[in-house]
Every structure is written in structure tokens, then in C-alpha cells.
Design an enzyme around this catalytic site. Sequence first.
Site, PDB file in Angstrom:
ATOM      1  N   GLU A 198      45.376  47.890  35.716  1.00 14.82           N
ATOM      2  CA  GLU A 198      43.912  47.850  35.725  1.00 14.82           C
ATOM      3  C   GLU A 198      43.426  48.750  34.583  1.00 14.82           C
ATOM      4  O   GLU A 198      42.877  48.277  33.605  1.00 14.82           O
ATOM      5  CB  GLU A 198      43.372  48.336  37.085  1.00 14.82           C
ATOM      6  N   HIS A 217      48.091  49.343  43.103  1.00 16.99           N
ATOM      7  CA  HIS A 217      47.198  49.115  41.962  1.00 16.99           C
ATOM      8  C   HIS A 217      47.995  49.397  40.681  1.00 16.99           C
ATOM      9  O   HIS A 217      48.615  50.457  40.560  1.00 16.99           O
ATOM     10  CB  HIS A 217      46.019  50.084  41.989  1.00 16.99           C
ATOM     11  N   HIS A 260      42.231  42.241  49.053  1.00 17.74           N
ATOM     12  CA  HIS A 260      41.999  43.546  48.397  1.00 17.74           C
ATOM     13  C   HIS A 260      40.532  43.944  48.505  1.00 17.74           C
ATOM     14  O   HIS A 260      39.733  43.658  47.616  1.00 17.74           O
ATOM     15  CB  HIS A 260      42.429  43.414  46.921  1.00 17.74           C
ATOM     16  N   HIS A 313      38.511  47.450  49.731  1.00 17.87           N
ATOM     17  CA  HIS A 313      38.585  48.836  50.243  1.00 17.87           C
ATOM     18  C   HIS A 313      37.477  49.026  51.280  1.00 17.87           C
ATOM     19  O   HIS A 313      36.299  48.843  50.963  1.00 17.87           O
ATOM     20  CB  HIS A 313      38.391  49.836  49.106  1.00 17.87           C
ATOM     21  N   ASP A 345      37.422  44.013  45.873  1.00 17.87           N
ATOM     22  CA  ASP A 345      37.682  45.425  45.590  1.00 17.87           C
ATOM     23  C   ASP A 345      36.678  46.330  46.339  1.00 17.87           C
ATOM     24  O   ASP A 345      36.990  46.821  47.401  1.00 17.87           O
ATOM     25  CB  ASP A 345      37.661  45.678  44.073  1.00 17.87           C
ATOM     26  N   ASP A 346      35.481  46.515  45.772  1.00 22.34           N
ATOM     27  CA  ASP A 346      34.470  47.409  46.372  1.00 22.34           C
ATOM     28  C   ASP A 346      33.086  46.767  46.173  1.00 22.34           C
ATOM     29  O   ASP A 346      32.339  47.170  45.266  1.00 22.34           O
ATOM     30  CB  ASP A 346      34.499  48.774  45.666  1.00 22.34           C
TER      31      ASP A 346
HETATM   32  N1  ADE Z   1      39.843  52.630  44.834  1.00 21.06           N
HETATM   33  C1  ADE Z   1      38.843  51.816  45.109  1.00 21.06           C
HETATM   34  N2  ADE Z   1      38.663  50.914  44.135  1.00 21.06           N
HETATM   35  C2  ADE Z   1      39.604  51.176  43.204  1.00 21.06           C
HETATM   36  C3  ADE Z   1      39.958  50.608  41.962  1.00 21.06           C
HETATM   37  N3  ADE Z   1      39.305  49.562  41.452  1.00 21.06           N
HETATM   38  N4  ADE Z   1      40.968  51.139  41.265  1.00 21.06           N
HETATM   39  C4  ADE Z   1      41.638  52.190  41.760  1.00 21.06           C
HETATM   40  N5  ADE Z   1      41.358  52.766  42.928  1.00 21.06           N
HETATM   41  C5  ADE Z   1      40.351  52.261  43.640  1.00 21.06           C
HETATM   42 ZN    ZN Z   2      41.223  48.434  44.531  1.00 18.75          ZN
END
Ligand code: ADE
Ligand code: ZN
Length: 329
Positions: free
Chosen positions: A190, A187, A9, A11, A267-268
Amino acid sequence: MTAPLAELHCHLEGAMPVAMARELAAREGIAIEDAIAGERYRWNGFTGFLETYDRIAALLRRPEDYRALAHAVLGSIARQGAIYAELTVSPDHARRSGLDPLAYLGAVAAGAHEAERRHGITARLTVVGVRHFGVEAVEAAARLAATAAEPLVTGFGLAGDERVGRAADFAHAFGIARDAGLGLTAHAGEFAGAAAVDETLDALGVSRIGHGVRAVEDRRVVERLAREGVTLEVCPGSNVALGVFSPEDHPLRALREAGVRVTVSTDDPPFFGTDLAAEYAFARTRGLDPVMLTRQAIEAAFVDEPTRQRLLEKLALAALRLGAPPATR
Ligand code: ADE
Ligand code: ZN
């Protein structure tokens, strides 16, 4: 030597190094410094994060930008010790930058192949629809994933603001992706609670959940995840940065102890000040074995069976060298 890592996961757009954002912003004549703090992006709250995410993604304007980004991101993950990574790719973000979605996927795949050649990492792509871009956009993303004929595209997912719409709104999109033989993830759990995880499993038939950590709020949902063998793509650094959990209260270990299949991902990374090695280090502080995490990731990966077996053998060999105990499950 450390255990091989894997992540499910990450992005692509959200993994752009700050240095690359600066270069692209200078090339395009776009002011971006207000969204940067050191090596990280600056944002405020989940809505602010999504807005900054869109601004950073909008800096990517050419297929070559995406090729270079995919190569850089996978190269960085490989240097941390990963043997496998799935990148989440968002054709809607590319389209908003004026790019043809097929050219976008081709460019990302070219960067992934280059990373495999140079760094030995196996990579796959999961096309995502963005929930707050609307049901039709998500269905268009599913059609693209289903018809792209890009062998590295092996999954379809749903990202974006979980507070928008209901899981069932996206059932048609997931039907298109399922019929095309793609692996499915979404997703959930969260920013919405355990009920959203339950609803997502009912409506979308996914084998994996992105995050899913708030399932911990309902014992029945945790039991369902364990019983049905659903794998959670847990992103502790993201959860902590977005205020979903404090590090002390993070449920990674509790979920594992309840028999849920868990993996860790970034994630990011530059949005949350993390990387894959840091996520594994966090898991280790919770008593979670890196070999177990990587095995669960490979078992849930959206790959063909020969590739899965090859990755599992690579992991087993490395574990043997590390003197790790044999697999229990
Ligand atoms: N897009 C990128 N990161 C995300 C996240 N943590 N939750 C939802 N959409 C996302
Ligand atoms: Zn994500």
C-alpha cells in the site's frame, strides 16, 4: 436486483459513522469537530489519517459501544446487498480505551450475531496487530486471537504503518496465529512497493494481502501472486483518497487480467467517503463482474467449509436469477 456483495477488509473502528462519533464525543466531553467534514472524517496524509483513526477509535469506551458499532456497520453493509463481511478488529485500540480485550471481542461478536439475526449477513472477525505499536503488541494480539475461544474470530492480520519495521519482524506473531488454525492476511504493497508484498509472502505465509496493489510495479511479484493463488483485498476508494493511485491509474483491472485473485473492500468507509456499493461500482467501470468479485471473496474468506459452500450456493442462486454466466473459476 443486483449481485450479492462481500467484503474482506473493513476496519471496525475505521467504519464508525460520523453521527456515532459525535454522540460518543458529546458523552465523553471530547472535542472532535475539527476531525469532521460533513459525513466524513478530516485528515491529512497517511500519518495524519492514522492519527485521526486513533482519535476516533479512542471515543469507544464501553463494550456496549463496540456491540452497537459492529451491529451498525454490518447492518449498513447488509443493506447495500452484502451476504458476507469480515471485520478487522484491533484489541490494542480497545485496550488503549481501558477495555479488557476479551470483553471487547465478546461485545463485537454480540453485535455481529445481532446483525446476522436482523439482516441475514454472515460475519467473521480478523484480529489485527498494529505494526507501529511494535512487535510485542502484535505478538500479544496474535496470542489473544489464538486463545480467545471466540468462534467468530477466524483470522489474524497486520495493519498500521507499513513503513515501520520489516515483515520478518512479525513472523513469530504469525506463527502463533497459524498454529491456532487462523486464516492469515497482512497489509502490504500500500505505502511500500512490490518488494514488500514479496517479503510479506516469504516471511508471513499469508493467503491474502491487504491492498497489495503496488505489486503492479514488479511483473515478477504479480506473476507470483497469480501463481500462488494469493487473494488481494483491494480497496480502491482508500487508495485514491490516500493518494496511492488516481482512479484512472488504479491497477485493479490490470491485476485481474494478470490472473491475480482480486476482491474489493472499503477499508475505512467514512474516512475515505466510500461504501461497498461504491467499490463494486468502481470495479464495474473497470469491466469487473460483481459476481466474480463476490465469488473470489467467498473463496478466500476465513470461514469453515460448510459456511463457504452455503455462501457460494447463495451466490450461484442469485447469479442464476440475474442471468449471469456460470463460474469460470
Ligand atoms: N488501518 C486502518 N486502515 C489502514 C490502512 N489503509 N493502512 C494501514 N493500516 C490501516
Ligand atoms: Zn486496511
